[in-house]
Design a protein around this motif. Structure first.
Motif, PDB file in Angstrom:
ATOM      1  N   ARG A 198       0.740  -0.883   0.272  1.00  0.00           N
ATOM      2  CA  ARG A 198      -0.133  -0.021  -0.393  1.00  0.00           C
ATOM      3  C   ARG A 198       0.799   1.902   0.276  1.00  0.00           C
ATOM      4  NH1 ARG A 198      -5.720   0.131   2.749  1.00  0.00           N
ATOM      5  NH2 ARG A 198      -6.738  -2.032   1.927  1.00  0.00           N
ATOM      6  N   ALA A 199       2.015   1.135   0.727  1.00  0.00           N
ATOM      7  CA  ALA A 199       2.560   2.072   1.080  1.00  0.00           C
ATOM      8  C   ALA A 199       4.505   2.327  -0.548  1.00  0.00           C
ATOM      9  CB  ALA A 199       4.181   2.588   1.953  1.00  0.00           C
ATOM     10  N   ARG A 200       4.192   1.367  -0.900  1.00  0.00           N
ATOM     11  CA  ARG A 200       5.203   1.036  -2.144  1.00  0.00           C
ATOM     12  C   ARG A 200       4.770   0.836  -3.622  1.00  0.00           C
ATOM     13  NH1 ARG A 200       7.954  -4.595  -3.825  1.00  0.00           N
ATOM     14  NH2 ARG A 200       5.330  -4.849  -4.627  1.00  0.00           N
ATOM     15  N   ASP A 201       3.487   0.735  -3.593  1.00  0.00           N
ATOM     16  CA  ASP A 201       2.678   0.857  -5.074  1.00  0.00           C
ATOM     17  C   ASP A 201       1.006   1.838  -5.321  1.00  0.00           C
ATOM     18  OD1 ASP A 201       5.055  -0.866  -5.789  1.00  0.00           O
ATOM     19  OD2 ASP A 201       3.637  -2.582  -5.492  1.00  0.00           O
ATOM     20  N   ALA A 202       0.802   1.642  -3.763  1.00  0.00           N
ATOM     21  CA  ALA A 202      -0.595   2.887  -3.920  1.00  0.00           C
ATOM     22  C   ALA A 202      -0.672   3.732  -3.769  1.00  0.00           C
ATOM     23  CB  ALA A 202      -1.604   1.711  -3.348  1.00  0.00           C
ATOM     24  N   GLY A 203       0.224   4.648  -3.432  1.00  0.00           N
ATOM     25  CA  GLY A 203       1.102   6.044  -2.986  1.00  0.00           C
ATOM     26  C   GLY A 203       0.777   6.175  -1.903  1.00  0.00           C
ATOM     27  N   SER A 204      -0.380   5.161  -1.103  1.00  0.00           N
ATOM     28  CA  SER A 204      -1.308   5.963   0.568  1.00  0.00           C
ATOM     29  C   SER A 204       0.080   5.776   1.347  1.00  0.00           C
ATOM     30  CB  SER A 204      -1.022   4.384   0.767  1.00  0.00           C
ATOM     31  OG  SER A 204      -2.253   4.864   2.462  1.00  0.00           O
ATOM     32  N   THR A 205      -0.084   6.868   2.294  1.00  0.00           N
ATOM     33  CA  THR A 205       1.127   7.410   2.788  1.00  0.00           C
ATOM     34  C   THR A 205       1.238   5.923   4.222  1.00  0.00           C
ATOM     35  OG1 THR A 205      -0.233   8.425   4.498  1.00  0.00           O
ATOM     36  CG2 THR A 205       0.518   9.539   2.783  1.00  0.00           C
ATOM     37  N   VAL A 206       2.189   6.212   5.346  1.00  0.00           N
ATOM     38  CA  VAL A 206       2.651   4.853   5.900  1.00  0.00           C
ATOM     39  C   VAL A 206       0.908   4.772   6.964  1.00  0.00           C
ATOM     40  CG1 VAL A 206       3.362   4.130   8.008  1.00  0.00           C
ATOM     41  CG2 VAL A 206       4.715   5.177   5.263  1.00  0.00           C
ATOM     42  N   VAL A 207       1.043   6.248   7.524  1.00  0.00           N
ATOM     43  CA  VAL A 207      -0.233   6.357   8.827  1.00  0.00           C
ATOM     44  C   VAL A 207      -1.291   6.147   8.482  1.00  0.00           C
ATOM     45  CG1 VAL A 207      -1.310   8.198   9.973  1.00  0.00           C
ATOM     46  CG2 VAL A 207       1.076   8.808  10.137  1.00  0.00           C
ATOM     47  N   GLN A 208      -1.675   6.725   6.622  1.00  0.00           N
ATOM     48  CA  GLN A 208      -3.111   6.298   6.150  1.00  0.00           C
ATOM     49  C   GLN A 208      -2.556   4.369   5.894  1.00  0.00           C
ATOM     50  OE1 GLN A 208      -5.568   8.430   5.578  1.00  0.00           O
ATOM     51  NE2 GLN A 208      -6.635   5.752   5.725  1.00  0.00           N
ATOM     52  N   ALA A 209      -1.885   3.717   5.713  1.00  0.00           N
ATOM     53  CA  ALA A 209      -1.722   2.361   5.454  1.00  0.00           C
ATOM     54  C   ALA A 209      -2.194   1.891   6.615  1.00  0.00           C
ATOM     55  CB  ALA A 209      -0.222   1.982   5.408  1.00  0.00           C
ATOM     56  N   ALA A 210      -1.782   2.181   7.789  1.00  0.00           N
ATOM     57  CA  ALA A 210      -1.437   2.017   9.222  1.00  0.00           C
ATOM     58  C   ALA A 210      -3.302   2.128   9.849  1.00  0.00           C
ATOM     59  CB  ALA A 210      -0.684   2.799  10.216  1.00  0.00           C
ATOM     60  N   ARG A 211      -3.517   3.089   9.440  1.00  0.00           N
ATOM     61  CA  ARG A 211      -4.949   3.657   9.496  1.00  0.00           C
ATOM     62  C   ARG A 211      -6.023   2.114   9.083  1.00  0.00           C
ATOM     63  NH1 ARG A 211      -5.134   9.576   9.693  1.00  0.00           N
ATOM     64  NH2 ARG A 211      -3.929  10.143  11.638  1.00  0.00           N
ATOM     65  N   ASP A 212      -5.633   2.069   8.218  1.00  0.00           N
ATOM     66  CA  ASP A 212      -6.946   1.054   6.883  1.00  0.00           C
ATOM     67  C   ASP A 212      -6.968  -0.750   7.075  1.00  0.00           C
ATOM     68  OD1 ASP A 212      -7.469   3.371   5.817  1.00  0.00           O
ATOM     69  OD2 ASP A 212      -6.599   3.202   4.204  1.00  0.00           O
ATOM     70  N   LEU A 213      -5.681  -0.729   7.987  1.00  0.00           N
ATOM     71  CA  LEU A 213      -5.515  -2.481   8.330  1.00  0.00           C
ATOM     72  C   LEU A 213      -5.370  -2.629   9.479  1.00  0.00           C
ATOM     73  CD1 LEU A 213      -2.173  -2.568   5.393  1.00  0.00           C
ATOM     74  CD2 LEU A 213      -4.727  -3.206   5.406  1.00  0.00           C
ATOM     75  N   GLY A 214      -5.765  -1.449  10.427  1.00  0.00           N
ATOM     76  CA  GLY A 214      -5.957  -1.370  11.939  1.00  0.00           C
ATOM     77  C   GLY A 214      -4.432  -1.862  12.198  1.00  0.00           C
TER      78      GLY A 214
END
Length: 394
Positions: free
Chosen positions: A71-87
């Protein structure tokens, strides 16, 4: 949703975290077996079952960890947003991203024919005062130099902090010699530092400067002449009622893009204004003469015509007695071999400029980076995503 409960002896419920189903979290239960060794000489008396997706001692499934990194590498998501989405927590997602990004960093560089070199600003420079001498010293250069596949689909090949000759040569020294020998051209802007670095690190490559930077230099010259003459003649900055201020946008446009009415609105008021208008029109003619020279060279005119147009441009600038116009003529004359190389090959550093824009967008989405290494890691992954997708579909 519950997983299959596997009964066993001496085991306990091990609740590993797994990928969610949409926005709903899954409850994954696994009843593991504990095995005991009967051999007294074995140092490990017991062990529990494990599978590649759930190694021993982990609380996350491998597919959840890999999804967080992607998510952070390919989807352009920030680390904070990926952590929130995946818990998950920020350190867990960051470690997963580093593991996923390592595959990008460790991959061999693609074959490059045209290497683009350009700088992008990371932020403000940092100065600190020496307590002993009292002098201010530059402690951090906020510029990054990027190396781009300017002709292929390789994207951003690497980045270094700084924009000196030593910084460029330091990155080139980390690449294989056979890879450097495949580079035929180096596309840069009109930077003497990068030209010197290319000549030292890539002696077989031809330096190319595209016409965009030459036109940009001419437009900057025209704006500088307008501001200086207004300040010297009127003793103030330009105002909306001044003829040179009204014509500022038309002065920067190409002659062929102006209608006869627009050209008359620009030319006649400046001609009637006196010294300010005459100086601006002389500078404008110099700009258009330079554009005519570049257009002749691009259309494949013979050397006699190109040489004649070049002589007219340099002569007009030398006779103008305008310091900014003479400076532009000197710069174009010094960079003419590199400009002519672009006119012959058509190679430019447009991809470098586009990647710089992506780098700034990534930094803006994350509200800037405090760690320069993390910034280079993120931008490298984001700007090479299309190249990796091309390799997977090929």
């Amino acid at each position: 949703m519950r997983g299959v409960r596997v009964p066993g002896e001496g085991g306990g419920d091990h609740p590993p975290r797994d990928l969610p189903y949409g926005e709903r979290r899954l409850e994954f239960l696994w009843h593991k077996r504990r095995w005991w060794r009967r051999e007294a000489s074995c140092p490990r008396k017991s062990f529990t079952e494990q599978i590649p997706q759930i190694p021993a001692g982990t609380r996350l499934t491998e597919r959840l960890r890999c999804a967080a990194g992607r998510r952070a590498r390919d989807a352009g998501s920030t680390v904070v947003q990926a952590a929130r989405d995946l818990g998950l927590s920020w350190p867990v997602v960051m470690d997963a991203f580093r593991a996923a990004a390592a595959r990008v960093i460790e991959a061999p560089l693609p074959e490059v024919r045209v290497l683009g070199i350009d700088e992008t600003r990371r932020g403000r420079t940092r100065w600190e005062q020496d307590p002993d001498t009292g002098k201010w010293q530059l402690t951090r250069d906020r510029w990054h130099t990027g190396f781009v596949d300017a002709l292929g689909t390789g994207g951003l090949l690497g980045q270094v902090e700084g924009r000196t000759v030593a910084d460029v040569l330091a990155w080139l020294s980390t690449t294989p010699l056979a890879w450097r020998k495949t580079i035929r051209h180096a596309a840069i802007d009109m930077s003497a530092t990068y030209r010197a670095a290319v000549r030292a690190g890539l002696p077989d490559a031809i330096v190319v400067v595209d016409h965009f930077h030459v036109d940009q230099l001419a437009n900057k010259m025209l704006s500088m002449v307008r501001r200086r003459t207004t300040a010297e003649t009127r003793g103030r900055r330009g105002r909306a009622a001044d003829p040179e201020w009204k014509a500022r946008r038309r002065l920067l446009r190409n002659r062929e893009d102006l209608t006869d009415e627009q050209f008359a609105k620009m030319w006649n008021p400046l001609l009637d204004e006196g010294e300010i208008g005459q100086i601006l029109l002389i500078a404008w003619i110099a700009k258009e003469s330079l554009r005519t020279l570049l257009a002749l060279a691009r259309t494949g005119a013979d050397r006699e015509q190109v040489g004649d147009a070049r002589w007219k441009f340099l002569t007009w600038c030398a006779d103008s007695d305008i310091p900014e116009v003479r400076t532009v003529a000197t710069t174009v004359d010094r960079w003419w071999p590199e400009i002519a190389a672009f006119l012959d090959t058509g190679h430019s550093n447009a991809k470098s400029e586009g990647i710089n824009r992506v780098i700034k967008l990534v930094a803006r989405n994350t509200f800037r980076f405090r760690n320069a290494d993390n910034q280079r890691l993120r931008t490298r992954c984001v700007t090479t995503r299309r190249a990796r997708e091309h390799l997977r579909t090929a």
